[in-house]
Design a protein around this motif. Structure first.
Motif, PDB file in Angstrom:
ATOM      1  N   GLY A   1       0.703  -1.260   0.162  1.00 36.27           N
ATOM      2  CA  GLY A   1      -0.303  -0.242   0.191  1.00 36.27           C
ATOM      3  C   GLY A   1       1.490   1.291  -0.160  1.00 36.27           C
ATOM      4  O   GLY A   1       1.982   1.286   0.923  1.00 36.27           O
ATOM      5  N   GLY A   2       0.690   2.129  -0.754  1.00 38.45           N
ATOM      6  CA  GLY A   2       0.963   3.416  -0.890  1.00 38.45           C
ATOM      7  C   GLY A   2       0.666   4.880  -1.121  1.00 38.45           C
ATOM      8  O   GLY A   2      -0.683   4.430  -1.442  1.00 38.45           O
ATOM      9  N   TYR A   3       0.990   5.872  -0.928  1.00 38.30           N
ATOM     10  CA  TYR A   3      -0.110   6.498  -1.124  1.00 38.30           C
ATOM     11  C   TYR A   3      -0.453   7.861  -2.124  1.00 38.30           C
ATOM     12  O   TYR A   3       0.706   7.565  -3.652  1.00 38.30           O
ATOM     13  CB  TYR A   3      -0.180   8.335   0.147  1.00 38.30           C
ATOM     14  CG  TYR A   3      -0.474   8.223   0.931  1.00 38.30           C
ATOM     15  CD1 TYR A   3      -1.691   6.949   1.950  1.00 38.30           C
ATOM     16  CD2 TYR A   3       0.179   7.836   2.363  1.00 38.30           C
ATOM     17  CE1 TYR A   3      -2.367   7.113   2.896  1.00 38.30           C
ATOM     18  CE2 TYR A   3       0.333   7.758   3.727  1.00 38.30           C
ATOM     19  CZ  TYR A   3      -1.339   7.494   3.706  1.00 38.30           C
ATOM     20  OH  TYR A   3      -1.329   6.570   5.684  1.00 38.30           O
ATOM     21  N   TYR A   4      -2.377   8.018  -2.675  1.00 42.82           N
ATOM     22  CA  TYR A   4      -2.016   8.047  -3.809  1.00 42.82           C
ATOM     23  C   TYR A   4      -1.990   9.984  -3.474  1.00 42.82           C
ATOM     24  O   TYR A   4      -2.820   9.978  -2.391  1.00 42.82           O
ATOM     25  CB  TYR A   4      -3.534   7.983  -4.602  1.00 42.82           C
ATOM     26  CG  TYR A   4      -4.365   8.856  -5.171  1.00 42.82           C
ATOM     27  CD1 TYR A   4      -4.325   9.154  -6.238  1.00 42.82           C
ATOM     28  CD2 TYR A   4      -5.096  10.429  -4.914  1.00 42.82           C
ATOM     29  CE1 TYR A   4      -4.964   9.597  -7.386  1.00 42.82           C
ATOM     30  CE2 TYR A   4      -5.982  11.162  -5.821  1.00 42.82           C
ATOM     31  CZ  TYR A   4      -5.764  10.849  -7.037  1.00 42.82           C
ATOM     32  OH  TYR A   4      -6.157  11.220  -8.129  1.00 42.82           O
ATOM     33  N   PRO A   5      -2.074  10.957  -3.953  1.00 41.54           N
ATOM     34  CA  PRO A   5      -0.839  10.765  -5.847  1.00 41.54           C
ATOM     35  C   PRO A   5       0.472  10.481  -5.890  1.00 41.54           C
ATOM     36  O   PRO A   5       1.201  10.650  -7.085  1.00 41.54           O
ATOM     37  CB  PRO A   5      -1.491  12.064  -6.455  1.00 41.54           C
ATOM     38  CG  PRO A   5      -1.344  13.091  -5.614  1.00 41.54           C
ATOM     39  CD  PRO A   5      -1.876  12.149  -3.720  1.00 41.54           C
ATOM     40  N   GLU A   6       0.909  10.463  -4.359  1.00 38.51           N
ATOM     41  CA  GLU A   6       2.434   9.746  -4.533  1.00 38.51           C
ATOM     42  C   GLU A   6       3.326   8.968  -5.267  1.00 38.51           C
ATOM     43  O   GLU A   6       4.266   8.656  -5.809  1.00 38.51           O
ATOM     44  CB  GLU A   6       3.236  10.301  -3.065  1.00 38.51           C
ATOM     45  CG  GLU A   6       3.206  11.169  -2.339  1.00 38.51           C
ATOM     46  CD  GLU A   6       1.771  11.869  -1.644  1.00 38.51           C
ATOM     47  OE1 GLU A   6       1.814  12.618  -1.161  1.00 38.51           O
ATOM     48  OE2 GLU A   6       0.479  10.831  -2.187  1.00 38.51           O
ATOM     49  N   MET A   7       2.047   7.845  -5.483  1.00 37.59           N
ATOM     50  CA  MET A   7       2.518   6.723  -6.542  1.00 37.59           C
ATOM     51  C   MET A   7       1.915   6.194  -7.829  1.00 37.59           C
ATOM     52  O   MET A   7       2.584   5.822  -8.788  1.00 37.59           O
ATOM     53  CB  MET A   7       1.666   5.721  -5.611  1.00 37.59           C
ATOM     54  CG  MET A   7       2.038   5.065  -4.509  1.00 37.59           C
ATOM     55  SD  MET A   7       3.491   5.097  -3.731  1.00 37.59           S
ATOM     56  CE  MET A   7       5.032   6.111  -2.949  1.00 37.59           C
ATOM     57  N   ASN A   8       1.533   7.810  -8.083  1.00 38.56           N
ATOM     58  CA  ASN A   8       0.752   7.678  -9.532  1.00 38.56           C
ATOM     59  C   ASN A   8       2.113   7.904 -11.041  1.00 38.56           C
ATOM     60  O   ASN A   8       1.756   6.970 -11.371  1.00 38.56           O
ATOM     61  CB  ASN A   8       0.639   8.945 -10.016  1.00 38.56           C
ATOM     62  CG  ASN A   8      -1.382   8.652  -9.448  1.00 38.56           C
ATOM     63  OD1 ASN A   8      -1.933   8.345  -8.391  1.00 38.56           O
ATOM     64  ND2 ASN A   8      -2.167   9.788  -9.662  1.00 38.56           N
ATOM     65  N   PRO A   9       2.885   7.992  -9.989  1.00 37.20           N
ATOM     66  CA  PRO A   9       4.541   7.959 -11.200  1.00 37.20           C
ATOM     67  C   PRO A   9       4.533   6.466 -11.412  1.00 37.20           C
ATOM     68  O   PRO A   9       4.896   6.265 -12.526  1.00 37.20           O
ATOM     69  CB  PRO A   9       5.698   8.192 -10.964  1.00 37.20           C
ATOM     70  CG  PRO A   9       4.958   9.669 -10.232  1.00 37.20           C
ATOM     71  CD  PRO A   9       4.081   8.597  -9.313  1.00 37.20           C
TER      72      PRO A   9
END
Length: 761
Positions: A724-732
């Motif tokens: 699990g990781g946060y959106y939008p930080e993981m969008n790349p």
């Protein structure tokens, strides 16, 4: 950090909710009158919340707002101001190094601004200058090379005129935030039951015997929904939840409006069963539940010649049952268990609740829609409802929970790239022009065009597009190649710092603020997730005398862009009186909006109708469609050594890309968003320890390098093989091509990645 699993043992609501609101209240420092505004929130003759799209009861609570709704109001009514002096002191190059939170903390935008490339600063301009310049640029461009994006917050009136502007100008390039979240719903439900939205009304939640939740985080994304859930549980309704992450809102709830519950902290258990399905394993879980339902039907027929399923409904109202049932019956339990990550007994237990319930509601969110095979996720859920005739009757139905406050309504009044969904014959009749009939760009197509350099202009009606979409690195590199970018906004965000050659930042009124046009107080309307329309009146003093309403800005740009030869377009007159726009909406959509002006303040909203709720199936076959499963995983990749499934998540201190703070109370995380959630067993398999700082690499096998660095390994209760990781930080990490096969919704819930260790903590 030690190896202890982080988390949150408390209930949703309660004092935690109060403290969360208090923290944002302190940060935003709104005027004392904000408390008066909260009393008007989601009330008749009040204003519609700018946060989620959950429905509004006919008999509202004394405080008809939730923690996130209050945060959104505090955020909009902040005392902070982002003035021309701020932009004079900072170049855009510098501001691009700031965190998202710090940008928005500068407060409300106060003046229309023009980007000056020579100095790399925004400089103030007049509204007339902005309209004229934008109009001149749009006139010089091929209309189909431009994109008009809408974020999901704009009113029905603004959205209608925005869509009209685009079509008179010459294109259907009208992507909106639905393309990034619930477009899978619109495509799937439209194809299979003939209506693109959910079939439930608010009253159905008071009459159902069971609810099944898949991939919807009620506590963070739609907390007002917790009230009808609590009431349903207290009257005996059973709630079964499938979600890879334990979300407190679907575990237990303390009602902040109950003095007894607040004093005793006596929580109501919400879910009677909670199953942590593997990310991408929902198809398998739903096939497993249906398999047991069909087995029980066989057993009951053999025993006493009665049915569990509803054969009369199936025969009269559906197509495709026999093929579907045969496939489900022959799918081995071992394959089902392997793909969903749950034991057979868990699915049997869930099926028993469904078997025993006379009326069941299916609730879901982006945990189903944001997959490469999201269509199949929703289709399998719909299949389950069709087995017992749970579509088109009171106390039952399918209920997708939308995010932004009017994203469903925007689609209703014409914000769509699909010309077949627009009453173009009526537009021809009313406005005397030929609407374009070529399909427009979705969000994904718009991004492809921007990267390729074929999109020359982007007009953004709200939102933080460049932060919300996949392929962020490529998007930021390509964005400046556009000739024109226009952003209509209330606060500064990342997208405003990456501009085209000509760029304008136009500040607008918020929904809480008084909108005076020609000396008359204006009303706007929105549509909620349950297809009800509500009036909304802002009363608060605007943040700046230089602000204009979203509708006025759209009309100002349209008037400057379009030739004045069409005598049926009255942009200036429509700006003066929004009732005239509602009359146009009624004329264009008479079935849904008849008597619009008289009904817009109906308590609880007025229902626009839904053909599937009436068991009128506007499908190719004229019936509701069963879908035969062709796969058990919704992912778009094969299993591979070291490959993991990343789920992008939202914290309870954010709304979409808006970050209110760096705490996630419901997950026990404080002061940071740079975390990687992973269970201890998976940590051992991956060779990492709690506190390690790692890099996530994209693992999509397409030759592209994608990475997110600086993530702290954080033990968390999450299924094996998942992160699990946060959106939008993981969008790349999300490839642009990695989307639902039918709706093109980006697939952010099972992104293929692998872990690379950086350093020990």
């Amino acid at each position: 950090m030690d190896d202890e699993i982080v988390g949150y043992d408390g209930p949703a609501g309660g004092w935690g909710s109060v403290s969360g609101m208090a923290k944002i209240l302190k940060a935003e420092r709104p005027a004392p009158s904000v408390l008066k505004e909260l009393a008007r929130q989601n009330k008749p003759e009040g204003f519609a919340c700018v946060s989620c799209a959950w429905g509004k009861p006919a008999e509202p609570h004394p405080f008809e707002f939730c923690e996130n709704g209050a945060k959104a109001t505090f955020w909009e009514l902040t005392s902070r101001r982002c003035t021309p002096d701020f932009f004079a002191a900072h170049t855009l190059t510098e501001l691009r190094t700031w965190r998202d939170y710090d940008l928005e903390q500068q407060g409300r935008l106060t003046h229309p601004m023009r980007y000056d490339a020579a100095t790399d600063h925004y400089v103030p301009c007049t509204w007339e200058e902005a309209y004229a310049a934008i109009g001149a640029e749009l006139k010089a461009l091929e209309p189909k090379s431009t994109v008009f994006y809408a974020s999901g917050r704009a009113s029905l009136e603004t959205s209608y005129l925005y869509a009209l502007f685009a079509r008179v100008y010459g294109h259907n390039n009208l992507p909106d935030s639905s393309n990034m979240c619930h477009e899978t719903t619109s495509v799937t439900l439209k194809k299979l039951i003939g209506a693109p939205v959910g079939t439930c009304t608010f009253d159905d939640f008071e009459k159902c015997d069971a609810m099944f939740f898949f991939g919807q985080n009620t506590g963070s994304n739609s907390p007002r929904f917790l009230h009808p859930l609590q009431e349903a549980v207290k009257r005996g309704c059973k709630i079964v939840t499938f979600n890879p992450v334990k979300e407190p809102g679907l575990e237990k709830f303390v009602n902040p409006q109950s003095p007894f519950e607040m004093a005793t902290q006596k929580a109501t258990p919400i879910s009677c069963q909670y199953h942590q399905v593997k990310a991408g394993g929902d198809i398998a879980a739903l096939v497993g539940i249906a398999k047991r339902v069909l087995e029980a039907d066989d057993e009951q027929w053999a025993a006493n010649k009665t049915h569990v399923i509803d054969p009369d409904f199936i025969k009269q109202h559906t197509d495709g049952f026999e093929e579907y049932a045969a496939k489900v019956r022959t799918t081995p339990w071992e394959e089902i268990e392997a793909q969903c990550g749950l034991p057979r007994q868990a699915l049997i237990d869930a099926a028993q609740v469904y078997i025993e319930a006379e009326k069941t509601i299916a609730v879901y969110g982006m945990g189903l829609t944001q997959h490469v095979h999201g269509f199949d996720n929703i289709a399998m859920f719909l299949n389950l409802m069709l087995l017992k005739g749970n579509i088109g009757r009171e106390g039952a139905g399918i209920s997708p929970v939308r995010g932004h406050s009017n994203v469903q309504g925007q689609r209703t009044v014409g914000i769509t790239e699909k010309p077949e969904l627009v009453p173009n014959d009526r537009l021809r009749e009313i406005y005397a022009f030929d609407p374009p009939m070529e399909e427009g760009m979705t969000t994904v197509k718009a991004c492809e065009g921007i990267i390729a350099g074929t999109v020359k202009a982007f007009v953004g009606l709200g939102g933080n597009f460049i932060r919300a979409v996949p392929e962020q690195v490529k998007m930021e590199a390509a964005w400046p190649k556009m000739r024109l970018t226009v952003q209509i906004a209330t606060k500064l965000n990342r997208n405003h710092l990456v501009n085209g050659q000509v760029a304008y930042l136009l500040p607008c009124l918020g929904r809480t603020e008084l909108d005076l046009q020609d000396g008359k107080e204006q009303i706007v309307t929105v549509e909620d997730s349950l297809s009800c329309i509500h009036g909304s009146i802002g009363k608060h003093k605007p943040a700046s005398e230089h602000l204009r309403s979203e509708l006025a800005i759209v009309c100002g740009i349209a008037a400057a862009t379009l030739p004045g030869t069409n005598l049926n377009l009255h942009w200036a007159e429509w700006t003066k009186d929004y009732a005239r726009v509602r009359a146009l909406i009624e004329r264009t959509y008479p079935e849904m909006f008849h008597d619009f002006e008289a009904r817009m303040f109906t308590s609880g909203g007025f229902y626009k109708g839904n053909s599937a709720r009436q068991r009128i199936w506007k499908t190719e076959s004229g019936k509701a469609m069963f879908t035969t499963p062709t796969r058990l995983a919704a992912t778009g990749f094969a299993e591979k050594e070291g490959r993991l499934r990343l789920m992008t998540l939202r914290s309870n201190d954010q709304f979409n890309t808006t970050i209110y703070g760096y705490d996630d109370r419901f997950r026990g995380i404080h002061g940071t968003r740079d975390v990687l959630l992973i269970n201890p067993d998976e940590m051992a398999r991956q060779g990492v320890a709690a506190g390690d700082v790692v890099t996530l690499l994209g693992d999509a096998d397409d030759g592209e390098h994608r990475e997110v660095k600086g993530l702290t390994v954080t033990p968390f209760a999450i299924p094996d093989g998942c992160l699990g990781g946060y959106y939008p930080e993981m969008n790349p990490l999300v490839p642009l091509w990695y989307h639902d096969q039918q709706s093109k919704t980006p697939a952010g819930k099972a992104v293929p990645v692998r872990i690379v260790r950086q350093q020990a903590a």
